[in-house]
Design an enzyme around this catalytic site. Structure first.
Site, PDB file in Angstrom:
ATOM      1  N   HIS A  55       2.080 -11.044 -12.325  1.00  0.00           N
ATOM      2  CA  HIS A  55       1.882  -9.602 -12.178  1.00  0.00           C
ATOM      3  C   HIS A  55       2.439  -9.091 -10.848  1.00  0.00           C
ATOM      4  CE1 HIS A  55      -0.417  -8.867 -15.854  1.00  0.00           C
ATOM      5  NE2 HIS A  55      -0.977 -10.036 -15.646  1.00  0.00           N
ATOM      6  N   THR A  56       3.402  -9.811 -10.313  1.00  0.00           N
ATOM      7  CA  THR A  56       4.060  -9.346  -9.092  1.00  0.00           C
ATOM      8  C   THR A  56       5.418  -8.734  -9.400  1.00  0.00           C
ATOM      9  OG1 THR A  56       4.746 -11.641  -8.859  1.00  0.00           O
ATOM     10  CG2 THR A  56       2.960 -10.911  -7.429  1.00  0.00           C
ATOM     11  N   ASP A  57       5.971  -9.034 -10.566  1.00  0.00           N
ATOM     12  CA  ASP A  57       7.359  -8.579 -10.801  1.00  0.00           C
ATOM     13  C   ASP A  57       7.465  -7.066 -10.884  1.00  0.00           C
ATOM     14  OD1 ASP A  57       6.192  -8.509 -13.375  1.00  0.00           O
ATOM     15  OD2 ASP A  57       7.943  -9.381 -14.385  1.00  0.00           O
ATOM     16  N   SER A  78       9.685 -12.949 -26.573  1.00  0.00           N
ATOM     17  CA  SER A  78      10.287 -11.607 -26.702  1.00  0.00           C
ATOM     18  C   SER A  78      11.534 -11.486 -25.836  1.00  0.00           C
ATOM     19  CB  SER A  78       9.276 -10.508 -26.372  1.00  0.00           C
ATOM     20  OG  SER A  78       8.827 -10.598 -25.038  1.00  0.00           O
ATOM     21  N   GLU A 119      12.877  -3.785 -23.891  1.00  0.00           N
ATOM     22  CA  GLU A 119      11.448  -4.088 -24.021  1.00  0.00           C
ATOM     23  C   GLU A 119      10.594  -2.915 -23.517  1.00  0.00           C
ATOM     24  OE1 GLU A 119      10.390  -7.993 -23.877  1.00  0.00           O
ATOM     25  OE2 GLU A 119       8.249  -7.615 -23.778  1.00  0.00           O
ATOM     26  N   GLY A 122       2.866 -16.128 -24.205  1.00  0.00           N
ATOM     27  CA  GLY A 122       3.124 -15.936 -22.785  1.00  0.00           C
ATOM     28  C   GLY A 122       4.309 -16.754 -22.305  1.00  0.00           C
ATOM     29  N   LEU A 123       5.091 -17.292 -23.244  1.00  0.00           N
ATOM     30  CA  LEU A 123       6.295 -18.039 -22.855  1.00  0.00           C
ATOM     31  C   LEU A 123       7.544 -17.189 -23.064  1.00  0.00           C
ATOM     32  CD1 LEU A 123       5.442 -21.559 -24.336  1.00  0.00           C
ATOM     33  CD2 LEU A 123       4.998 -20.671 -22.051  1.00  0.00           C
ATOM     34  N   SER A 124       7.311 -15.903 -23.299  1.00  0.00           N
ATOM     35  CA  SER A 124       8.400 -14.934 -23.374  1.00  0.00           C
ATOM     36  C   SER A 124       9.370 -15.151 -24.506  1.00  0.00           C
ATOM     37  CB  SER A 124       9.176 -14.909 -22.057  1.00  0.00           C
ATOM     38  OG  SER A 124       8.638 -13.912 -21.289  1.00  0.00           O
ATOM     39  N   ASP A 167      10.973 -12.109 -17.031  1.00  0.00           N
ATOM     40  CA  ASP A 167      11.172 -12.882 -18.253  1.00  0.00           C
ATOM     41  C   ASP A 167      12.641 -12.924 -18.664  1.00  0.00           C
ATOM     42  OD1 ASP A 167       8.485 -12.710 -18.011  1.00  0.00           O
ATOM     43  OD2 ASP A 167       8.153 -11.507 -19.820  1.00  0.00           O
TER      44      ASP A 167
HETATM   45  P1  ADP Z   1       5.680 -13.524 -25.783  1.00  0.00           P
HETATM   46  O1  ADP Z   1       6.894 -12.867 -25.241  1.00  0.00           O
HETATM   47  O2  ADP Z   1       4.774 -13.997 -24.698  1.00  0.00           O
HETATM   48  O3  ADP Z   1       5.981 -14.612 -26.754  1.00  0.00           O
HETATM   49  P2  ADP Z   1       5.264 -10.910 -26.914  1.00  0.00           P
HETATM   50  O4  ADP Z   1       4.086 -10.274 -27.542  1.00  0.00           O
HETATM   51  O5  ADP Z   1       5.896 -10.242 -25.742  1.00  0.00           O
HETATM   52  O6  ADP Z   1       4.850 -12.414 -26.560  1.00  0.00           O
HETATM   53  O7  ADP Z   1       6.414 -11.097 -27.981  1.00  0.00           O
HETATM   54  C1  ADP Z   1       6.132 -11.621 -29.256  1.00  0.00           C
HETATM   55  C2  ADP Z   1       6.885 -10.818 -30.276  1.00  0.00           C
HETATM   56  O8  ADP Z   1       8.286 -11.187 -30.222  1.00  0.00           O
HETATM   57  C3  ADP Z   1       6.463 -11.109 -31.697  1.00  0.00           C
HETATM   58  O9  ADP Z   1       5.418 -10.222 -32.094  1.00  0.00           O
HETATM   59  C4  ADP Z   1       7.743 -10.826 -32.476  1.00  0.00           C
HETATM   60  O10 ADP Z   1       7.882  -9.451 -32.734  1.00  0.00           O
HETATM   61  C5  ADP Z   1       8.820 -11.235 -31.516  1.00  0.00           C
HETATM   62  N1  ADP Z   1       9.249 -12.622 -31.788  1.00  0.00           N
HETATM   63  C6  ADP Z   1       8.994 -13.720 -31.066  1.00  0.00           C
HETATM   64  N2  ADP Z   1       9.517 -14.838 -31.615  1.00  0.00           N
HETATM   65  C7  ADP Z   1      10.123 -14.427 -32.738  1.00  0.00           C
HETATM   66  C8  ADP Z   1      10.842 -15.092 -33.790  1.00  0.00           C
HETATM   67  N3  ADP Z   1      11.062 -16.412 -33.777  1.00  0.00           N
HETATM   68  N4  ADP Z   1      11.326 -14.335 -34.799  1.00  0.00           N
HETATM   69  C9  ADP Z   1      11.118 -12.999 -34.832  1.00  0.00           C
HETATM   70  N5  ADP Z   1      10.432 -12.326 -33.895  1.00  0.00           N
HETATM   71  C10 ADP Z   1       9.946 -13.006 -32.869  1.00  0.00           C
HETATM   72 MG    MG Z   2       6.915 -11.049 -24.131  1.00  0.00          MG
END
Ligand code: ADP
Ligand code: MG
Length: 396
Positions: free
Chosen positions: A35-37, A130, A162, A126-128, A174
């Protein structure tokens, strides 16, 4: 390479041919600096050996066709690059669309593609996943153009996707880690200057990720509340200290202590976390340089306390996971990683104890919570790029 053959088979099934290019973009685990970024401070993630993969071939129009293999056995989206609206239903599709949208804003002339996507990253842990999805999308789209947008620019436009397309106000960490990761090293990123220093990890220790498997959707959740609290705190501090404070980065701990009592209690604690966390990142980088894994681990433990008590970003499952980890032999540090309120922890474990650590933590967490976790060692890996493969197999 895990995921690659699945991807190639699916591509063949859906499009009746082989892809011409495959891109990969890793997830990341943040070792310290949480939470610093978005407060324009310091973070220290590694890109990990778990990633999003997208296989594609060029189309002769401006359409993007993409199937997400991991969503309900395969969910497809299609849109035109000329005008990219939000997808009304599919969350995942908006990461792809948003990235294409912001890449197009960079004056990169894109061509349409047929694509298939899969991932070896747990989603929402939480491993990004997204950010990996965004960076992978940018990497594959770019691969079909003569233009090259640099790694930092990629990270920035993916962050825009994002923030503005999906609506999660995440910082730059991320996407930065996914785009610019280095093998064997963490990146100590200055989130204002957008520069980084590679920090070689101490010898003899392994990073182990432990996902609680309690997910939390980020959009519209506590994350955005904390983001606003930090902004409000910066505004209040700028009145109290009578100078411009664009971000919490601009306040020293010493200054903060002189005015802390005038802040509402919750904001005081949020700021205290952010400022002490920035210092911990610097200390951790120095510890790594001295090859002092014990000190590095102790700083991770302090980070967890600060996140739990001052930033209120932990959860019952995260607390249990940390508690179990710290009891294990050879565990030097354990803390939540990523936004918090669910998701994963990151642990620093002596190499010789990793196997037992993984087994014990997995077993004890199941016993205590009834939830099956995902516990795995990870390796600091290179940032996004293209994969070379032959006849359905990765070359190396
Ligand atoms: P994190 O980034 O920590 O994994 P987020 O909530 O930021 O969690 O992102 C998760 C979202 O990213 C999922 O709800 C989905 O929409 C998308 N996502 C992640 N992995 C995939 C995947 N393999 N295929 C499709 N969408 C994905
Ligand atoms: Mg994410």
């Amino acid at each position: 390479m895990p995921g690659l053959n699945t991807l190639l088979d699916a591509f063949q099934r859906i499009y009746g041919t082989r892809p011409t290019k495959i891109a990969r973009a890793p997830g990341r685990v943040n070792l310290i600096g949480e939470h610093t970024d978005y407060n324009e401070g310091f973070v220290m993630p590694i890109a990990i050996d778990r990633e999003v993969l997208i296989a594609a071939r060029e189309r002769d129009d401006n359409q993007v066709h993409v199937t997400a293999l991991d969503v309900e056995g395969g969910q497809a989206d299609q849109f035109t690059l000329d005008d990219i609206p939000h997808h009304p239903d599919y969350r995942w599709a908006n990461y792809v669309r948003g990235t294409a949208y912001y890449l197009a804003q960079e004056n990169v002339r894109l061509t349409g593609i047929d694509a298939v996507m899969t991932s070896t990253l747990p989603s929402g842990a939480g491993l990004s996943s997204s950010a990996a999805l965004e960076v992978c999308t940018a990497t594959i789209l770019q691969a079909f153009t003569p233009w090259r947008v640099g790694g930092v620019a990629i990270a920035k436009l993916c962050q825009q996707a994002e923030n503005h397309f999906v609506g999660v106000k995440s910082g730059i960490m991320d996407q930065y880690a996914s785009a610019l990761g280095e093998r064997g090293a963490a990146l100590k990123i200055d989130c204002r200057a957008l520069t980084y220093k590679a920090v070689k990890l101490p010898r003899g220790v392994t990073i182990v990720v432990a996902d609680t498997n309690k997910k939390r959707h980020l959009a519209g959740s506590d994350y955005n509340t904390r983001y606003m609290e930090c902004r409000n705190a910066a505004m209040l501090l700028s009145q109290l200290l009578d100078r411009d404070i664009p971000a919490l980065r601009d306040v020293s701990l010493k200054e903060f202590k002189t005015v802390a009592k005038h802040l509402p209690d919750n904001l005081m604690r949020r700021v205290r976390h952010v400022l002490t966390e920035n210092e911990r990142v610097q200390k951790a980088a120095r510890a790594a340089k001295r090859n002092d894994a014990v000190k590095f681990g102790a700083l991770m433990n302090e980070s967890q306390t600060s996140l739990r008590e001052d930033f209120e970003a932990s959860s019952p499952e995260l607390d249990i996971m940390v508690e179990i980890a710290r009891k294990q032999e050879g565990c030097l540090g354990a803390r939540l990683t990523g936004a918090g309120w669910g998701g994963a922890t990151v642990n620093l474990v002596r190499d010789e104890h990793v196997d037992t650590f993984v087994q014990q933590v997995d077993w004890e967490y199941r016993e205590r919570t009834g939830i099956v976790p995902w516990v795995s060692p990870v390796r600091a890996s290179p940032g996004a790029g293209m994969i070379e493969w032959e006849q359905g197999e990765a070359k190396a």
